[in-house]
Design a protein around this motif. Structure first.
Motif, PDB file in Angstrom:
ATOM      1  N   THR A  22       1.702  -0.199  -8.153  1.00 37.94           N
ATOM      2  CA  THR A  22       2.472   1.134  -8.529  1.00 37.94           C
ATOM      3  C   THR A  22       3.668   1.291  -7.931  1.00 37.94           C
ATOM      4  OG1 THR A  22       1.307   2.216  -6.553  1.00 37.94           O
ATOM      5  CG2 THR A  22      -0.038   2.085  -8.407  1.00 37.94           C
ATOM      6  N   GLY A  23       4.448   2.158  -8.175  1.00 38.47           N
ATOM      7  CA  GLY A  23       5.813   2.735  -7.770  1.00 38.47           C
ATOM      8  C   GLY A  23       6.812   1.580  -7.490  1.00 38.47           C
ATOM      9  N   THR A  24       7.533   1.600  -6.574  1.00 35.88           N
ATOM     10  CA  THR A  24       8.491   0.691  -5.988  1.00 35.88           C
ATOM     11  C   THR A  24       8.303   0.144  -4.721  1.00 35.88           C
ATOM     12  OG1 THR A  24       9.906   2.442  -5.215  1.00 35.88           O
ATOM     13  CG2 THR A  24      10.368   1.719  -7.590  1.00 35.88           C
ATOM     14  N   LEU A  25       8.797  -0.983  -4.377  1.00 33.52           N
ATOM     15  CA  LEU A  25       8.254  -1.819  -3.167  1.00 33.52           C
ATOM     16  C   LEU A  25       9.737  -1.949  -2.502  1.00 33.52           C
ATOM     17  CD1 LEU A  25       5.978  -4.677  -4.383  1.00 33.52           C
ATOM     18  CD2 LEU A  25       5.137  -2.269  -3.427  1.00 33.52           C
ATOM     19  N   GLY A  26       9.441  -1.910  -1.064  1.00 33.83           N
ATOM     20  CA  GLY A  26      10.676  -2.136  -0.332  1.00 33.83           C
ATOM     21  C   GLY A  26      11.596  -0.942   0.190  1.00 33.83           C
ATOM     22  N   ASP A  27      11.123   0.042  -0.381  1.00 35.00           N
ATOM     23  CA  ASP A  27      11.952   1.431   0.010  1.00 35.00           C
ATOM     24  C   ASP A  27      11.743   1.877   1.485  1.00 35.00           C
ATOM     25  OD1 ASP A  27      12.709   1.675  -2.610  1.00 35.00           O
ATOM     26  OD2 ASP A  27      11.096   2.843  -3.267  1.00 35.00           O
ATOM     27  N   ALA A  28      10.589   1.848   1.815  1.00 35.39           N
ATOM     28  CA  ALA A  28      10.075   2.215   3.281  1.00 35.39           C
ATOM     29  C   ALA A  28      10.993   1.167   4.383  1.00 35.39           C
ATOM     30  CB  ALA A  28       8.631   1.933   3.496  1.00 35.39           C
ATOM     31  N   LEU A  51      15.439   6.751   0.717  1.00 32.00           N
ATOM     32  CA  LEU A  51      14.935   5.755   1.544  1.00 32.00           C
ATOM     33  C   LEU A  51      13.978   6.073   2.636  1.00 32.00           C
ATOM     34  CD1 LEU A  51      17.387   2.880   0.737  1.00 32.00           C
ATOM     35  CD2 LEU A  51      15.303   3.292  -0.369  1.00 32.00           C
ATOM     36  N   ILE A  52      14.643   6.874   3.381  1.00 29.99           N
ATOM     37  CA  ILE A  52      14.218   7.400   4.797  1.00 29.99           C
ATOM     38  C   ILE A  52      12.963   8.254   4.196  1.00 29.99           C
ATOM     39  CG2 ILE A  52      14.532   8.982   6.506  1.00 29.99           C
ATOM     40  CD1 ILE A  52      17.482   7.880   6.801  1.00 29.99           C
ATOM     41  N   GLY A  53      13.058   9.151   3.253  1.00 32.03           N
ATOM     42  CA  GLY A  53      11.876  10.160   2.734  1.00 32.03           C
ATOM     43  C   GLY A  53      10.868   9.089   2.355  1.00 32.03           C
ATOM     44  N   ARG A  54      10.930   7.780   1.700  1.00 36.71           N
ATOM     45  CA  ARG A  54       9.792   6.967   1.465  1.00 36.71           C
ATOM     46  C   ARG A  54       9.456   6.588   2.396  1.00 36.71           C
ATOM     47  NH1 ARG A  54       7.290   5.552  -2.936  1.00 36.71           N
ATOM     48  NH2 ARG A  54       7.764   3.452  -2.785  1.00 36.71           N
ATOM     49  N   LEU A  55      10.156   6.366   3.823  1.00 37.98           N
ATOM     50  CA  LEU A  55       9.363   5.857   4.903  1.00 37.98           C
ATOM     51  C   LEU A  55       8.497   7.008   5.452  1.00 37.98           C
ATOM     52  CD1 LEU A  55       9.422   3.866   7.471  1.00 37.98           C
ATOM     53  CD2 LEU A  55      11.200   5.125   8.346  1.00 37.98           C
ATOM     54  N   ASN A  56       9.149   8.044   5.631  1.00 36.96           N
ATOM     55  CA  ASN A  56       8.333   9.135   6.422  1.00 36.96           C
ATOM     56  C   ASN A  56       7.482  10.014   5.744  1.00 36.96           C
ATOM     57  OD1 ASN A  56      10.044   8.545   8.684  1.00 36.96           O
ATOM     58  ND2 ASN A  56      11.724  10.159   8.196  1.00 36.96           N
ATOM     59  N   ARG A  57       7.520  10.209   4.441  1.00 37.62           N
ATOM     60  CA  ARG A  57       6.743  10.912   3.630  1.00 37.62           C
ATOM     61  C   ARG A  57       6.223  10.082   2.698  1.00 37.62           C
ATOM     62  NH1 ARG A  57       7.822  16.909   3.863  1.00 37.62           N
ATOM     63  NH2 ARG A  57       8.742  17.105   5.861  1.00 37.62           N
ATOM     64  N   PRO A  58       5.499   9.030   2.816  1.00 37.43           N
ATOM     65  CA  PRO A  58       4.763   8.176   1.752  1.00 37.43           C
ATOM     66  C   PRO A  58       4.010   8.894   0.755  1.00 37.43           C
ATOM     67  CG  PRO A  58       3.671   7.751   3.868  1.00 37.43           C
ATOM     68  CD  PRO A  58       5.070   8.390   4.158  1.00 37.43           C
ATOM     69  N   THR A  59       3.712   8.598  -0.490  1.00 41.02           N
ATOM     70  CA  THR A  59       2.783   9.201  -1.277  1.00 41.02           C
ATOM     71  C   THR A  59       1.619   8.620  -1.572  1.00 41.02           C
ATOM     72  OG1 THR A  59       4.623  10.583  -2.427  1.00 41.02           O
ATOM     73  CG2 THR A  59       2.446  10.269  -3.792  1.00 41.02           C
ATOM     74  N   VAL A  69      -5.944  -2.940  -3.061  1.00 43.94           N
ATOM     75  CA  VAL A  69      -5.451  -2.691  -1.445  1.00 43.94           C
ATOM     76  C   VAL A  69      -4.212  -2.105  -1.574  1.00 43.94           C
ATOM     77  CG1 VAL A  69      -3.818  -4.724  -1.503  1.00 43.94           C
ATOM     78  CG2 VAL A  69      -5.251  -4.124   0.476  1.00 43.94           C
ATOM     79  N   ASP A  70      -4.089  -1.275  -0.419  1.00 44.96           N
ATOM     80  CA  ASP A  70      -2.765  -0.415  -0.235  1.00 44.96           C
ATOM     81  C   ASP A  70      -1.807  -1.204   0.376  1.00 44.96           C
ATOM     82  OD1 ASP A  70      -3.907   0.079   2.103  1.00 44.96           O
ATOM     83  OD2 ASP A  70      -2.809   1.810   2.281  1.00 44.96           O
ATOM     84  N   VAL A  71      -0.467  -1.276   0.057  1.00 46.42           N
ATOM     85  CA  VAL A  71       0.475  -1.892   0.625  1.00 46.42           C
ATOM     86  C   VAL A  71       0.981  -1.356   1.642  1.00 46.42           C
ATOM     87  CG1 VAL A  71       2.894  -3.159   0.097  1.00 46.42           C
ATOM     88  CG2 VAL A  71       1.092  -2.856  -1.766  1.00 46.42           C
ATOM     89  N   SER A  72       0.331  -1.680   2.956  1.00 47.93           N
ATOM     90  CA  SER A  72       0.927  -1.069   4.310  1.00 47.93           C
ATOM     91  C   SER A  72       1.554  -1.998   5.177  1.00 47.93           C
ATOM     92  CB  SER A  72      -0.565  -0.538   4.854  1.00 47.93           C
ATOM     93  OG  SER A  72      -1.443  -1.530   5.077  1.00 47.93           O
ATOM     94  N   ASP A  73       0.883  -3.334   4.951  1.00 43.65           N
ATOM     95  CA  ASP A  73       1.518  -4.367   5.918  1.00 43.65           C
ATOM     96  C   ASP A  73       2.811  -5.299   5.314  1.00 43.65           C
ATOM     97  OD1 ASP A  73       0.071  -3.744   7.786  1.00 43.65           O
ATOM     98  OD2 ASP A  73      -1.528  -4.840   7.289  1.00 43.65           O
ATOM     99  N   ASP A 113       4.975   0.967   2.383  1.00 42.34           N
ATOM    100  CA  ASP A 113       5.266   1.702   1.104  1.00 42.34           C
ATOM    101  C   ASP A 113       4.047   2.681   0.653  1.00 42.34           C
ATOM    102  OD1 ASP A 113       8.191   0.740   0.658  1.00 42.34           O
ATOM    103  OD2 ASP A 113       7.337  -1.152   0.201  1.00 42.34           O
ATOM    104  N   TYR A 114       2.936   2.123   0.941  1.00 38.18           N
ATOM    105  CA  TYR A 114       1.644   2.805   0.546  1.00 38.18           C
ATOM    106  C   TYR A 114       1.560   2.826  -1.004  1.00 38.18           C
ATOM    107  CZ  TYR A 114       1.184   3.193   5.436  1.00 38.18           C
ATOM    108  OH  TYR A 114       1.288   2.730   6.734  1.00 38.18           O
ATOM    109  N   GLU A 115       2.097   1.884  -1.471  1.00 40.89           N
ATOM    110  CA  GLU A 115       1.962   1.966  -3.162  1.00 40.89           C
ATOM    111  C   GLU A 115       0.213   1.041  -3.220  1.00 40.89           C
ATOM    112  OE1 GLU A 115       3.228   3.182  -5.159  1.00 40.89           O
ATOM    113  OE2 GLU A 115       5.171   3.608  -4.464  1.00 40.89           O
ATOM    114  N   LEU A 116      -0.269   0.903  -4.222  1.00 42.38           N
ATOM    115  CA  LEU A 116      -1.636   0.144  -4.515  1.00 42.38           C
ATOM    116  C   LEU A 116      -1.111  -1.145  -5.239  1.00 42.38           C
ATOM    117  CD1 LEU A 116      -3.875   2.955  -5.955  1.00 42.38           C
ATOM    118  CD2 LEU A 116      -3.629   2.083  -3.762  1.00 42.38           C
ATOM    119  N   CYS A 117      -1.757  -2.183  -4.696  1.00 45.66           N
ATOM    120  CA  CYS A 117      -1.505  -3.597  -5.275  1.00 45.66           C
ATOM    121  C   CYS A 117      -2.817  -4.019  -5.847  1.00 45.66           C
ATOM    122  CB  CYS A 117      -0.958  -4.615  -4.290  1.00 45.66           C
ATOM    123  SG  CYS A 117      -0.938  -6.169  -5.097  1.00 45.66           S
ATOM    124  N   PHE A 118      -2.972  -4.165  -7.103  1.00 40.27           N
ATOM    125  CA  PHE A 118      -4.198  -4.560  -7.742  1.00 40.27           C
ATOM    126  C   PHE A 118      -4.384  -5.654  -8.911  1.00 40.27           C
ATOM    127  CE2 PHE A 118      -3.370  -1.707 -11.472  1.00 40.27           C
ATOM    128  CZ  PHE A 118      -2.494  -1.220 -10.894  1.00 40.27           C
TER     129      PHE A 118
END
Lengths: 322, 322
Positions: free
Chosen positions: B155-161, B185-193, B210-214, B263-268
């Motif tokens: 989902t979404g975009t990767l690497g922003d955080a 970009l800072i908002g994507r780091l601080n306020r992930p959706t 899985v969620d993309v946390s690491d 990033d807290y996007e989903l990878c599936f």
């Protein structure tokens, strides 16, 4: 570091339960609450140097981190089922984790409590545990419900953990006769026993219940505030261990028993009509129980001293142990 | 300090839910899981200076502490219900708590998530949140289940955080044209959706999630390990925001997208037969979704670069962002 430590924790805490559909190792755990049960949940944190002395052994930290949470379930009359562990460590110290998990499991295993998830992070040593238990619908014990005329009781003995902390802070004297007493008190500080069976026995019996984590005055005060009543306690009735009384004068032992936290005994109110039944039930469980006072009109907790006069617990010195 | 702060938190997070039998203020919360639902639980900790920069605003910490946990529920396809909060603070800083609770509530309220219990302690700034959600029996998404031939999507975009963290660590240049990009970009780091609606839509559709946390490589690696498969990713297909691409060269943006966490996007993974349906469902939710590769035999994640050659992601530099 997270993965290896979690795998170590998973291996060492393996505890089969049919109601765990998916345990440690995914993004979350999946659990099945039995039909006809309500879920009871609590979370408590231990911070290095705040909730346990810095020199505390990992095995004791692991025990206590679970014990303080199970004590919350006990105070609600809930039977334990699952736990989550959030462990923050300065480094990926597998020896610490092994000790921690050993202490955690020593307490978890006989309760058939399963660790179902967790998070390990790097930072100052901090442990949060969330526990989950069950209670039949509407039968959870709460802090509200104490009525004027109810008796006030506690399990076990009070003040031991405060005396144990005091013992740790004093230089060890070469006095072998008292080493065993010190060890008993330190053990009460480091390895508190959550009163789970007593809590379950008190369902439908106690009118209000709390666990003594912040000290009797503070915690019984929570019952009073939530129930809109006051309480009167007799200092002479407070159950105190022989170790506490052997190592401290009466005034200090009384302060520890009234103001000392970390005992994790249950304090509860019982209508007079059920007093005998409750005392018999808890005694049958091997759980000591003592009537220490009664619920009265008004607010707050008052303590009558040995001479019959009220003790001023608002004076400086009492605050110290809370 | 505990009582006043908990009362403040209770007032600011009030959220009526019929299934909360007893919320903040007793030894534990009492909750009713709806009949025919399984319970999904997760816990995650944020440590000051480790999981967020020390200068992060309290409101952002409050948001993120809940967001990273809700992201775990999203990855399981669960709908959120309740949370527990363990907040460790250096001092009883009510201004911090007000900000924290504001950020927490901004995210909790639209989800109708109720804060049902917590613990505030004194110590180094650390936040653990435990979340609870529901899923129909047997329908939780897991990391296991990806099959050879399945498509891999995010989902979404990767690497922003990761780029947001990089932006915070750089001196601010007087370049107004790019201030908005940095802020994004800072908002994507601080306020992930957390991708909750997407997770629910993926029940019965995704074969693993899985969620993309690491970071994508690490988290897709978890799917591969749990499913006993490998994955091949096309660098050219990775969804990257225009802000990321405007502020960084392609090689850096690729590193952020593959190795950056938070990033807290989903990878599936999705069987080919359901690919169109999934893309349509997520698009209808307003959730961007991109096919980035496929599940293959073997193990681990391989990345094909723009020129067609495999990228060596084991080289130094990739590890840094995980």
């Amino acid at each position: 570091m997270e993965f290896d430590l979690i795998e170590l924790i998973r291996q060492r805490t393996a505890q089969p339960r049919d109601d765990v559909r998916l345990g440690i190792g995914d993004d979350a755990a999946v659990l099945a609450v039995p039909a006809g049960q309500e879920l009871v949940v609590a979370i408590d944190t231990l911070v290095d140097g705040v909730h346990f002395p810095r020199a505390t052994a990992a095995v004791d930290i692991g025990w206590k981190a679970l014990a303080v949470n199970l004590s919350d379930l006990a105070a609600m009359g809930a039977s334990p089922a699952w736990a989550l562990l959030a462990l923050t460590l300065p480094s990926a110290d597998s020896a610490f984790v092994e000790g921690f998990v050993e202490g955690f499991s020593l307490l978890a295993r006989p309760q058939r409590l399963a660790l179902v998830g967790g998070d390990t992070t790097r930072g100052p040593l901090t442990v949060s545990v969330a526990v989950h238990g069950f209670v039949p619908p509407g039968r959870a014990l709460t802090r509200a419900g104490a009525r004027v005329g109810d008796a006030v009781l506690v399990t076990g003995t009070l003040g031991d953990a405060a005396a144990g902390l005091h013992a740790l802070q004093q230089p060890v004297r070469n006095d072998e006769g008292r080493a065993g007493l010190r060890e008993f008190l330190i053990g009460r500080l480091n390895r508190p026993t959550p009163r789970l069976a007593a809590g379950i026995a008190l369902r439908d019996q106690a009118s209000a219940c709390v666990d003594v984590s912040d000290g009797l005055l503070a915690d019984l005060g929570h019952i009073c505030a939530a129930s809109g009543v006051g309480a009167e306690i007799e200092a002479a009735l407070l159950p105190r261990s022989s170790a506490l009384l052997d190592l401290h004068d009466d005034a200090t032992a009384l302060q520890f028993a009234l103001g000392g936290g970390d005992d994790y005994e249950l304090c509860f109110s019982v209508p007079a009509s059920r007093l005998g039944q409750v005392q018999a039930d808890l005694s049958r469980l091997g759980c000591g129980v003592t009537r220490i006072g009664r619920i009265v009109e008004g607010e707050g907790v008052r303590v009558r001293g040995h001479g019959g006069a009220w003790i001023d617990t608002a004076q400086p010195g009492w605050e110290h142990f809370r």
